[in-house]
Design an enzyme around this catalytic site. Structure first.
Site, short mmCIF file in Angstrom:
data_model
loop_
_atom_site.label_atom_id
_atom_site.label_comp_id
_atom_site.label_asym_id
_atom_site.label_seq_id
_atom_site.Cartn_x
_atom_site.Cartn_y
_atom_site.Cartn_z
N LYS A 288 0.86 -1.19 0.00
CA LYS A 288 0.00 0.00 0.00
C LYS A 288 0.89 1.23 0.00
O LYS A 288 1.70 1.41 0.91
CB LYS A 288 -0.90 -0.01 1.25
CG LYS A 288 -1.67 1.31 1.49
CD LYS A 288 -2.60 1.22 2.71
CE LYS A 288 -3.25 2.58 3.01
NZ LYS A 288 -4.16 2.54 4.17
N ASP A 293 -2.99 10.19 3.39
CA ASP A 293 -4.37 9.74 3.54
C ASP A 293 -5.17 10.75 4.33
O ASP A 293 -5.10 10.79 5.56
CB ASP A 293 -4.38 8.36 4.24
CG ASP A 293 -5.80 7.81 4.39
OD1 ASP A 293 -6.73 8.36 3.75
OD2 ASP A 293 -5.97 6.82 5.13
N LYS A 300 -10.86 12.51 7.53
CA LYS A 300 -10.41 12.20 8.89
C LYS A 300 -10.50 13.44 9.77
O LYS A 300 -10.44 14.57 9.26
CB LYS A 300 -8.94 11.76 8.84
CG LYS A 300 -8.71 10.38 8.27
CD LYS A 300 -7.22 10.01 8.33
CE LYS A 300 -6.97 8.67 7.69
NZ LYS A 300 -7.59 7.54 8.41
N ARG A 374 -7.42 -0.87 1.08
CA ARG A 374 -7.87 -2.15 0.51
C ARG A 374 -8.24 -2.00 -0.96
O ARG A 374 -8.18 -2.97 -1.72
CB ARG A 374 -9.02 -2.70 1.36
CG ARG A 374 -10.26 -1.88 1.34
CD ARG A 374 -11.19 -2.18 2.52
NE ARG A 374 -10.71 -1.61 3.77
CZ ARG A 374 -11.30 -1.76 4.94
NH1 ARG A 374 -12.40 -2.49 5.04
NH2 ARG A 374 -10.80 -1.20 6.02
N1 BES Z 1 -4.45 4.51 6.84
C1 BES Z 1 -5.61 4.20 7.60
C2 BES Z 1 -5.32 3.22 8.72
C3 BES Z 1 -4.90 3.83 10.02
C4 BES Z 1 -5.84 4.50 10.80
C5 BES Z 1 -3.64 3.69 10.50
C6 BES Z 1 -5.48 5.04 12.00
C7 BES Z 1 -3.26 4.22 11.69
C8 BES Z 1 -4.18 4.87 12.45
C9 BES Z 1 -6.67 3.58 6.70
O1 BES Z 1 -6.67 4.01 5.39
C10 BES Z 1 -7.99 3.91 7.28
O2 BES Z 1 -8.32 5.06 7.28
N2 BES Z 1 -8.70 2.92 7.76
C11 BES Z 1 -9.96 3.13 8.37
C12 BES Z 1 -10.89 2.08 7.86
C13 BES Z 1 -12.32 2.33 8.22
C14 BES Z 1 -12.84 3.56 7.49
C15 BES Z 1 -13.14 1.12 7.85
C16 BES Z 1 -9.78 3.00 9.88
O3 BES Z 1 -9.05 2.13 10.33
O4 BES Z 1 -10.35 3.82 10.58
ZN ZN Z 2 -4.96 4.69 4.65
MN MN Z 3 -7.82 5.74 5.09
#
Ligand code: BES
Ligand code: ZN
Ligand code: MN
Length: 518
Positions: A288, A293, A300, A374
C-alpha cells in the site's frame, strides 16, 4: 589483525555514513574512542533479596579486570538496555568502556543483542563520539554468525535519525563501527554475516527514509522515482506506470482512490529474476503506497492527521525488501507491486455510495472513502497474479482496528494458507519482528457483502482488521497469500534506547527472510 569487510552505504547519504569493520584483535588492545561489551544478569533466584549478578559476555581478561570494580559494586544490574560508561579504563587501549545490559541471562536471545547494538550506537551519537567497537558476545546461547549479523543490523538501524529537514542538523552518525570478534573466530563466516547485516540494516533504513518524507515531498511520482533509482543501483528491473496504465488495466479500484488528487498515481513494479531460475515459485510482494491519507470525502479528523504521511509504509517496506533481495540474491524469482496514490477530497473525488469495478471484474460499493488501502491493494493483488505471482504477501498500514486489537506491540497477520504462513513464522524467528496471526472466515466475509454490488469496502464497527483482510482475500483468490497490517508498528511513537522515534522500517526483515525460505 583488523579487516574491513564493507564500507559506506551503497547510495543515498540519508541512509547514513557508517563504516563497518570486523576485527579479530584482543579487546584490550583495540584502540578506539569507545569499546562496548554486553552483559547479562545471571541471577536465577527470585525474590526481593535476590541481588543481580551481572556478568560480561566476554572471556577477555583485560576487559573483565577493567570492569571488575563496578560489577562488584552492585550499582550496575545489566538490565535490558542499561548502559554504563567508564572513562580511561585501566589496562585497555580504548579511551572508554561501555557496558550494555541484555537483561536476564535466561531470556537471552539474538534479538536482545540486536537491540543492544542499537542502544550502544544511540548512546554514542549524542556524545559526539564517532567511533565504536562492539565486542561480539561469547555465549553458548548465541550463534556467532547470527549474532554478528544482528549486531550490524541493530547498529545501522540505531544510527538513523529522522531530523532530515532541520536546518541546523548535525550529522552525528557513528562513522566507524567495528564488530570485535574473539581472536580465532571463523573469518569467512563472520565476514558474510557482517555484510548481510549491512545490507539488511541499510535496506530497513532506506524504507525508513521513504516513510519519513512528508506528503508534499514524496508524492506517488517521487516514490516511483526513488524506487526506480534504487532498482537501477542494485540491478532490479523496474517500471513505473501512471493514470493511463491504470485505465488500460481496468484498475477501477486503484484509480478510484487516486481520482480525487491533483497528483497522478504511480503503479510501481520491481522485478528480481535470478539468472537461470525459470521454474518454481514467483513471489509477489504487494504494498500500500498512500503517500497521504486525508480520508477523502469521508475525511479524517484533523488531530494527528499529519501522521498519515506514513500511509505508504507497506509499499516502502516492499521496496526496502526488494533492495535487500537484489543484494543478497536468493534463488527465487520475486516481483513487487506498489500502488501509490494520494487520498484527497475534491470535486473529482469518489463519494460514499459510488460503485467501482476492480481489475478482477468484481464490483465494489464504496461505503467509506477512508477505507482506501484495501481498494488500491485489491488491484495490486490482481496485477501481481496477472504478472505470474504464485504466492502473495502484502503489507499495509491498513486499519486503526488492528492497532486497537494488538496495540503497538504486534502487527496483524492473516493468511489463506497454513503452509505459506508457517514459512512466515519461521521468518519471524529470524527477524525478531512481532506479528500475531488473526483469523479469517466466511462469517466475516458475510459482513462485507454489498446489496448493490459484489462487495463493500467496510464491514462495520467490529472486527475491522479482519473484515479488511477478508476484503483483500477476495482479490488474492486461490493464490496462497499473507496479509500484514502494520498500522501499529510502522511508526515508533516514543524513542527507545535502540531506535529513534519515527519510521520503524518494520516488515522489511521478515519479508526478506520469508523470501529467502523459498
Ligand atoms: N491509513 C488508515 C489506517 C490507520 C488508521 C492507520 C489510524 C493508523 C491509524 C486507513 O486508510 C484507514 O483510514 N482505515 C480506516 C478504515 C475504516 C474507514 C473502515 C480506519 O481504520 O479507521
Ligand atoms: Zn490509509
Ligand atoms: Mn484511510
Amino acid at each position: 589483525m583488523a579487516k574491513t569487510v564493507a564500507t559506506n552505504s551503497l547510495f543515498d547519504d540519508r541512509i547514513g555514513a557508517m563504516r563497518t569493520q570486523l576485527s579479530f584483535t584482543h579487546l584490550a588492545q583495540i584502540e578506539t574512542e569507545l569499546l562496548a561489551v554486553l552483559a547479562t544478569d545471571t541471577q536465577t533466584a527470585k525474590g526481593s533479596d535476590a541481588k543481580p549478578e551481572p556478568a560480561l559476555l566476554t572471556t577477555d581478561d583485560g576487559v573483565k579486570t577493567a570492569a571488575a570494580a563496578v560489577l562488584a559494586s552492585g550499582e550496575y544490574k545489566a538490565g535490558d538496555n542499561e548502559a554504563l560508561l567508564l572513562h580511561a579504563p585501566a589496562g585497555l587501549a580504548a579511551k572508554r568502556l561501555l557496558i550494555v545490559g541484555l537483561g536476564k541471562q535466561a531470556k537471552l536471545t539474538v534479538h536482545r543483542v540486536r537491540n543492544a547494538a542499537g542502544t550502544a550506537v544511540r548512546f554514542t551519537k549524542p556524545r559526539g563520539i564517532r567511533e565504536l567497537a562492539l565486542a561480539l558476545p561469547e555465549s553458548d546461547l548465541l550463534p556467532a554468525d547470527l549474532c554478528a549479523r544482528a549486531i550490524v543490523e541493530g547498529a545501522v538501524v540505531g544510527d538513523f535519525d529522522p531530523d532530515t529537514y532541520r536546518s541546523d542538523r548535525k550529522d552525528q552518525s557513528v562513522q566507524s563501527f567495528t564488530v570485535a570478534a574473539p581472536p580465532g573466530s571463523s573469518i569467512a563466516t563472520l565476514e558474510a554475516a557482517v555484510t548481510e547485516g549491512i545490507v539488511i540494516g541499510e535496506s530497513q533504513n532506506f524504507t525508513r527514509s521513504l516513510v519519513n518524507e512528508p506528503g508534499n515531498k514524496l508524492t506517488p511520482t517521487v516514490l516511483g522515482q526513488r524506487a526506480s533509482q534504487m532498482a537501477h543501483e542494485v540491478g532490479l528491473t523496474s517500471a513505473v506506470h501512471s493514470t493511463e496504465k491504470l485505465h488500460e488495466l481496468k484498475m477501477g479500484a486503484f484509480w478510484s482512490v487516486s481520482q480525487g488528487s491533483e497528483e497522478p498515481p504511480a503503479l510501481i513494479v520491481l522485478r528480481y529474476d535470478p539468472e537461470g531460475v525459470t521454474e518454481g515459485p514467483v513471489l509477489g510482494l504487494v504494498g500500500k503506497g498512500i503517500t497521504f491519507d486525508t480520508g477523502g470525502i469521508s475525511i479524517k479528523r484533523s488531530d494527528g492527521m499529519e501522521k498519515m504521511k506514513y500511509d505508504m509504509a507497506g509499499g516502502a517496506a516492499m521496496i526496502g525488501a526488494m533492495r535487500a533481495i537484489a543484494l543478497l540474491k536468493p534463488n527465487v524469482r520475486v516481483l513487487c507491486v506498489v500502488c501509490a496514490a494520494e487520498n484527497m477530497p475534491d470535486g473529482k473525488a469518489q463519494k460514499p455510495g459510488d460503485v467501482q469495478t476492480s481489475m478482477s471484474g468484481k464490483t465494489i460499493e464504496i461505503i467509506n472513502t477512508d477505507a482506501e488501502g484495501r481498494l488500491v491493494l485489491a488491484d495490486g493483488l490482481s496485477f501481481a497474479r496477472q504478472l505470474g505471482a504464485t504466492h502473495l504477501i502484502d503489507a499495509a498500514t491498513l486499519t486503526g482496528a488492528c492497532v486497537v486489537a494488538l496495540g503497538m506491540i504486534n502487527g496483524g497477520a492473516f493468511s489463506n494458507d497454513d503452509t505459506t504462513y508457517a514459512k512466515f513464522e519461521t521468518a519471524l524467528a529470524t527477524s525478531g519482528e512481532k506479528f500475531w496471526r488473526l483469523p479469517l472466515g466466511e462469517e466475516y466475509g458475510e459482513l462485507i457483502k454489498s446489496d448493490i454490488g459484489d462487495i463493500k469496502n467496510t464491514g462495520g464497527r467490529w472486527g475491522g482488521a479482519i473484515t479488511a483482510a477478508e476484503f483483500l482475500r477476495v482479490f488474492a483468490e486461490d493464490t496462497p497469500w499473507i496479509h500484514l497490517d502494520i498500522a501499529g508498528l510502522a511508526w515508533v511513537e516514543d524513542s527507545k534506547p535502540h531506535i529513534a522515534k519515527g519510521p520503524s522500517g518494520v516488515a522489511v526483515r521478515s519479508i526478506l527472510e520469508w523470501v529467502r525460505s523459498y
